[in-house]
Write a protein that holds these residues in place. Structure first.
Motif, PDB file in Angstrom:
ATOM      1  N   THR A   1      64.539 -93.315 -39.137  1.00  0.00           N
ATOM      2  CA  THR A   1      64.811 -94.634 -39.706  1.00  0.00           C
ATOM      3  C   THR A   1      64.324 -95.686 -38.724  1.00  0.00           C
ATOM      4  OG1 THR A   1      67.000 -94.662 -38.729  1.00  0.00           O
ATOM      5  CG2 THR A   1      66.824 -93.847 -40.991  1.00  0.00           C
TER       6      THR A   1
ATOM      7  N   SER B   1      61.905 -95.902 -43.387  1.00  0.00           N
ATOM      8  CA  SER B   1      62.196 -94.505 -43.050  1.00  0.00           C
ATOM      9  C   SER B   1      60.956 -93.642 -43.256  1.00  0.00           C
ATOM     10  CB  SER B   1      63.390 -93.995 -43.869  1.00  0.00           C
ATOM     11  OG  SER B   1      62.956 -93.331 -45.015  1.00  0.00           O
ATOM     12  N   VAL B   2      60.873 -92.606 -42.441  1.00  0.00           N
ATOM     13  CA  VAL B   2      59.728 -91.694 -42.519  1.00  0.00           C
ATOM     14  C   VAL B   2      60.262 -90.280 -42.697  1.00  0.00           C
ATOM     15  CG1 VAL B   2      57.572 -90.967 -41.425  1.00  0.00           C
ATOM     16  CG2 VAL B   2      58.564 -93.187 -40.826  1.00  0.00           C
ATOM     17  N   GLU B   3      59.798 -89.634 -43.768  1.00  0.00           N
ATOM     18  CA  GLU B   3      60.279 -88.290 -44.079  1.00  0.00           C
ATOM     19  C   GLU B   3      59.589 -87.247 -43.195  1.00  0.00           C
ATOM     20  OE1 GLU B   3      62.738 -87.615 -46.231  1.00  0.00           O
ATOM     21  OE2 GLU B   3      62.875 -89.811 -46.458  1.00  0.00           O
ATOM     22  N   PRO B   4      60.280 -86.140 -42.952  1.00  0.00           N
ATOM     23  CA  PRO B   4      59.625 -85.024 -42.246  1.00  0.00           C
ATOM     24  C   PRO B   4      58.355 -84.617 -42.995  1.00  0.00           C
ATOM     25  CG  PRO B   4      61.979 -84.597 -42.519  1.00  0.00           C
ATOM     26  CD  PRO B   4      61.687 -85.842 -43.295  1.00  0.00           C
TER      27      PRO B   4
ATOM     28  N   LYS C   1      65.269 -84.339 -39.709  1.00  0.00           N
ATOM     29  CA  LYS C   1      65.682 -85.376 -40.664  1.00  0.00           C
ATOM     30  C   LYS C   1      64.793 -86.615 -40.538  1.00  0.00           C
ATOM     31  CE  LYS C   1      69.677 -87.001 -37.877  1.00  0.00           C
ATOM     32  NZ  LYS C   1      69.404 -87.549 -36.771  1.00  0.00           N
ATOM     33  N   ALA C   2      64.842 -87.405 -41.588  1.00  0.00           N
ATOM     34  CA  ALA C   2      63.972 -88.585 -41.663  1.00  0.00           C
ATOM     35  C   ALA C   2      64.228 -89.533 -40.499  1.00  0.00           C
ATOM     36  CB  ALA C   2      64.197 -89.310 -42.986  1.00  0.00           C
TER      37      ALA C   2
ATOM     38  N   THR D   1      51.141 -85.239 -38.130  1.00  0.00           N
ATOM     39  CA  THR D   1      52.214 -84.891 -39.069  1.00  0.00           C
ATOM     40  C   THR D   1      53.543 -84.927 -38.332  1.00  0.00           C
ATOM     41  OG1 THR D   1      50.656 -83.426 -40.165  1.00  0.00           O
ATOM     42  CG2 THR D   1      52.983 -83.123 -40.702  1.00  0.00           C
TER      43      THR D   1
ATOM     44  N   THR E   1      60.031 -82.958 -37.813  1.00  0.00           N
ATOM     45  CA  THR E   1      61.396 -83.348 -37.470  1.00  0.00           C
ATOM     46  C   THR E   1      62.337 -82.848 -38.551  1.00  0.00           C
ATOM     47  OG1 THR E   1      62.859 -85.243 -37.073  1.00  0.00           O
ATOM     48  CG2 THR E   1      61.008 -85.622 -38.541  1.00  0.00           C
TER      49      THR E   1
ATOM     50  N   ALA F   1      55.636 -86.273 -43.104  1.00  0.00           N
ATOM     51  CA  ALA F   1      54.776 -87.436 -43.390  1.00  0.00           C
ATOM     52  C   ALA F   1      53.741 -87.602 -42.281  1.00  0.00           C
ATOM     53  CB  ALA F   1      55.627 -88.690 -43.513  1.00  0.00           C
TER      54      ALA F   1
END
Ligand code: AMP
Ligand code: MG
Length: 440
Positions: A380, A427-430, A377-378, A372, A375, A432
Motif C-alpha cells: 500500500t 496499492s500494488v498486487e503481488p 500481500k499487496a 515483477t 510479495t 504486478a
C-alpha cells in the motif's frame, strides 16, 4: 526583508520528485577542468582530446625470450638438422647499445628488448637448446636461457618466418593517432594508455568536494558511550560513504547539536572545502528543526542561508527537503531529512545526480528496470506521493525488505533496489510489474 532572505515561492506548495530534481540539476554546473596527476584522474571525465605523441611500441621488440636471428639461417631446420649459430651477445629490455647480428649469428634476446640490427626474426628459447650445446631432450620442452655472459653456440630446431615474435613499432598506436576523446570517463585501462604514451597529467573535471553535516543533539559518534535518549549518528557515515561511492571527495563533519548559531558557523567554516554541502535532519516542522532555523533566519551581514528554500515533496520517505545555494561562491546545499532511510533515499534521488552532474558525467542517474513484485500481500502506498520502498532485485523480480518505516536501517542494509510506487497508485498486487531503481 533583506536581499539575503530565503526564496519562498515554492514553500507553500507540494513539489514533485521530478520538479525538485530538475531544479537541482538546473542549478548545478560541471566543475571547471583542472590538470591532475594520472591516478588522481581515475573516474574523472577527460575534457581534452589526447593525441598519441609517440608510437607504441616505440621500437620493434621481442615478444619472447629467445634468439634474434636472420631468417635464412634457420630456414628448413629441424630437430634432426638444427642450425648451429654463434651467440654474439645479449639484448636485455632497456638495452641501448645493440649488438649487430650477422650471417650465422644469433643474439640472446629478452621479452621487450629491441630487435638488434641485422636480425629479422626471433626464435623462442623453447625452440632451441638455450645455448647449452645439448641436443633436444624430449621434444620442444621449455628450457631457460643459459646464464648471462654464456657465449658460444646455440642450436635452433625450428624455423621462423620473418618478424615472428616481433612486436612492430606502432602496431598498438601510432604517433598522431587519437588516443582518447574528450568526454571519456577514465578507468584503469584508459589510465594505462595515458601512462604508456608518457602523459604525466591530464585535463579533467575534478571530483567534487562534498561536505556532509549531520544535526541532532541526540547524536553520538560511533565508538563512544551512548547516554540515555541518545543514538549513534549513522546518517553522516551513510551519506559520506554514498558521496564517495558516487565519485566525490567527501568530508564527514561530526554531528552538530541543535543550535542554529553553531550550525551556521559550522557550515560557514566548511564552505571553503565544499563544492556541494549536504545536511541531514532538522528540516521538518518540529520545535528543534535547526537546519531550517539556521538557514532561514539570516541577518544582513550573514552569508549563510543566502538562498535555501525548504519544501514539501510529494514523496515517501523524504517529504521535507531544502535546496539552494550558500555563501559568497553560491555553493549548492541540499538539506535532507533526518530519518536514516529518508536521508539515504533522498541522497540517491537528488544528491547522487548532483555529484555526477558536477563531475560532468553524461548519465547522472542510477539504472532503472521493470520487475515483477514478489510479495505475499499487496503493497500500500499513500495516494498523491511517490513511494520508494526498499527491495532486493534478482532476475527480473523484486522483493520488498522491511516496511515503509523510515527508521529501518537494517532492512536498508539488505536492500539493493528501490521499488517505485507512483503517485496515483495506492496499492500494488503481488505479481504486478513495478519500476525499480538499481542501487548497484
Ligand atoms: P529530524 O529530522 O532531525 O527530526 O530527525 C528525524 C529522525 O531521524 C529522528 O528520530 C532523529 O533522531 C533521526 N536522525 C536524525 N539525524 C540522524 C543521524 N545523523 N543518524 C541517525 N539518526 C538520525
Ligand atoms: Mg534532529
Amino acid at each position: 526583508m533583506s536581499s539575503a532572505a530565503p526564496r519562498t515561492a515554492g514553500q507553500d506548495r507540494l513539489w514533485s520528485v521530478d520538479e525538485h530534481l530538475e531544479d537541482i540539476l538546473a542549478a548545478v554546473r560541471p566543475l571547471e577542468p583542472i590538470d591532475l596527476q594520472l591516478l588522481d584522474a581515475l573516474g574523472c571525465v577527460l575534457v581534452e582530446d589526447v593525441t598519441v605523441p609517440l608510437s607504441l611500441p616505440p621500437f620493434d621488440n621481442s615478444s619472447m625470450d629467445g634468439y634474434a636471428v636472420r631468417v635464412a639461417d634457420v630456414a628448413g631446420v629441424s630437430e634432426e638438422f638444427p642450425a648451429v649459430l654463434d651467440v654474439v651477445g645479449d639484448v636485455a629490455a632497456g638495452e641501448a647499445d645493440l649488438v649487430r647480428v650477422g650471417p650465422g649469428q644469433a643474439a640472446r634476446i629478452m621479452t621487450g628488448a629491441p630487435l638488434p640490427p641485422g636480425a629479422e626474426t626471433v626464435v623462442p628459447v623453447e625452440w632451441t637448446d638455450g645455448g647449452l650445446g645439448e641436443g633436444p631432450a624430449s621434444g620442444m620442452r621449455a628450457r631457460s636461457l643459459a646464464p648471462e655472459g654464456a657465449e658460444g653456440q646455440v642450436h635452433v630446431y625450428r624455423q621462423a618466418e620473418a618478424r615472428a615474435h616481433v612486436r612492430a613499432k606502432g602496431s598498438d598506436v601510432k604517433a598522431g593517432d587519437r588516443a582518447l576523446e574528450a568526454g571519456t570517463v577514465l578507468g584503469p585501462p584508459q589510465i594505462a594508455l595515458l601512462a604508456a604514451i608518457g602523459r604525466g597529467t591530464v585535463r579533467v573535471r575534478p571530483r567534487p568536494r562534498v561536505v556532509v553535516v549531520s544535526t541532532g543533539s541526540e547524536l553520538v559518534q560511533p565508538g563512544e558511550e551512548l547516554g540515555s535518549g541518545q543514538i549513534y549518528d549513522s546518517n553522516s557515515f551513510a551519506l559520506t560513504a554514498a558521496a564517495r561511492d558516487a565519485g566525490a571527495i567527501a568530508y564527514r563533519v561530526g554531528a552538530v547539536a541543535d543550535d542554529a548559531d553553531t550550525l551556521r558557523s559550522t557550515i560557514e567554516d566548511q564552505l571553503v572545502r565544499a563544492d556541494l554541502m549536504v545536511t541531514t535532519g532538522g528540516v521538518s516542522v518540529g520545535a528543534y528543526d535547526v537546519v531550517k532555523e539556521a538557514l532561514s533566519h539570516v541577518g544582513d551581514e550573514d552569508v549563510a542561508g543566502s538562498g535555501i528554500e525548504f519544501r514539501k515533496l510529494a514523496m515517501q520517505p523524504g517529504k521535507p527537503q531544502g535546496f539552494g545555494s550558500i555563501g559568497p561562491d553560491h555553493i549548492p546545499l541540499l538539506a535532507l531529512p533526518g530519518n536514516p532511510v529518508s536521508s539515504y533515499v533522498s541522497f540517491e534521488l537528488f544528491v547522487r545526480p548532483a555529484i555526477r552532474a558536477l563531475m560532468g558525467l553524461g548519465d547522472v542517474h542510477r539504472p532503472r528496470t521493470r520487475a515483477t513484485l514478489t510479495t505475499a500481500k499487496a503493497l500500500t502506498s499513500p495516494k498523491g506521493r511517490r513511494q520508494f520502498l526498499r527491495g532486493t532485485y534478482a532476475d527480473g523480480s523484486v522483493t520488498p525488505v522491511g516496511g515503509a518505516g523510515s527508521h529501518l536501517i537494517a532492512a536498508l542494509a539488505h536492500a539493493d533496489a528501490l521499488i517505485v510506487v507512483p503517485e496515483e497508485v495506492a496499492s500494488v498486487e503481488p505479481g504486478a510489474e513495478v519500476e525499480v531503481v538499481l542501487l548497484g
